[in-house]
Design an enzyme around this catalytic site. Structure first.
Site, PDB file in Angstrom:
ATOM      1  N   PRO A   2       0.837  -1.209   0.000  1.00 41.46           N
ATOM      2  CG  PRO A   2      -0.703  -1.544   1.706  1.00 41.46           C
ATOM      3  CD  PRO A   2       0.607  -2.046   1.170  1.00 41.46           C
ATOM      4  CD  GLU A   3       4.116   3.004  -2.670  1.00 38.34           C
ATOM      5  OE1 GLU A   3       4.350   4.027  -2.006  1.00 38.34           O
ATOM      6  OE2 GLU A   3       4.994   2.216  -3.031  1.00 38.34           O
TER       7      GLU A   3
END
Ligand SMILES: [Zn+2]
Length: 270
Positions: A2-3
């Protein structure tokens, strides 16, 4: 992994289900995440009403009067709001039971995520020393230019330094440098002010676009069998080794900078 846009999308998806709700109890099936879940969280969170949910870098801060839970998704974590009766899977490590009859469920096969606690008025060490948010006015080309003077490290390593700006991960750094026409291996101190202005604008544009795209996957975060919808970006260089540059058709080149895979177009980026 997840960014920042996925974390922001998670925040937006969770907020209407969490804000104003009281955490009635915790079901901690696996306390050993990246760090053990601290006793302060286990003791103080139950009984608290959730006042707000905020994002700082890739952390979610769930604020209550007694303090704030700090949630990080690590490499493979996800958070969903589900009916309390939803069967528990092998990687569903933590449930927060809510007075709505639902649970906030944390799932994380690799257990690199975390759930930590911050007392009121304190700043957790993980959050101290973080640079500005990339979508805030505190982040701009002038500040990048000033802070980069005299630095011989590559501009890509500089851009991914959390003390310079938070939440610009490998994919977004590669893409923003392409959009700004800057070679990722160039020394940070050798990039002009104008080019940093283009770079800052590219970072903002790419992250904002990704967050906007995330809006279409919000229901995934609350559906019982939904998988979190990470973005399939329209990538220009990242992961496209040997494929033609979308602008000039030169094959995209791969290299390793600061121990991270890096992709660039040798013609468009100088
Ligand atoms: Zn090109």
């Amino acid at each position: 992994m997840p960014e920042l846009p996925e974390v922001e999308t998670t925040r937006r998806g969770l907020a209407p289900h969490l804000i104003g709700r009281t955490v009635t109890a915790l079901d901690i099936r696996q306390p050993r995440l990246r760090w053990p879940i601290p006793r302060a969280l286990r003791e103080k969170l139950p009984g608290q009403r959730i006042d707000a949910i905020e994002r700082r870098a890739k952390y979610l801060l769930v604020h209550t009067k007694a303090g704030s839970a700090i949630l990080h998704l690590g490499m493979s974590g996800s958070l969903r709001v589900l009916p309390a009766s939803t069967p528990v899977g092998a990687h569903d490590h933590v449930d927060w039971r809510l007075d709505s009859g639902k649970v906030l469920r944390y799932t994380d096969p690799r257990r690199f995520g975390s759930q930590l606690w911050q007392a009121p008025g304190k700043v957790h060490p993980l959050l101290a020393g973080l640079g500005p948010e990339p979508l805030s006015d505190d982040f701009d080309g002038d500040s990048l230019f000033l802070r980069s003077r005299g630095r011989s490290a590559s501009v890509k390593v500089f851009l991914m330094d959390q003390a310079i700006v938070v939440g610009v991960g490998n994919i977004y750094a590669s893409e923003a440098l392409f959009a700004a026409g800057i070679h990722p291996g160039r020394a940070a101190g050798a990039v002009s002010r104008e080019r940093y202005q283009r770079l800052a604008a590219a970072v903002k544009q790419i992250l904002a676009h990704a967050i906007e795209r995330g809006g279409t996957t919000l229901r995934d975060f609350i559906s019982p069998d939904g998988v979190p919808g990470y973005f399939e970006q329209e990538l220009f260089v990242y992961g496209r080794t040997g494929e033609p540059c979308r602008v000039c058709a030169t094959p995209v080149r791969a290299s390793v900078i600061g121990q991270r895979s890096t992709f660039h177009c040798p013609r468009c980026q100088r």
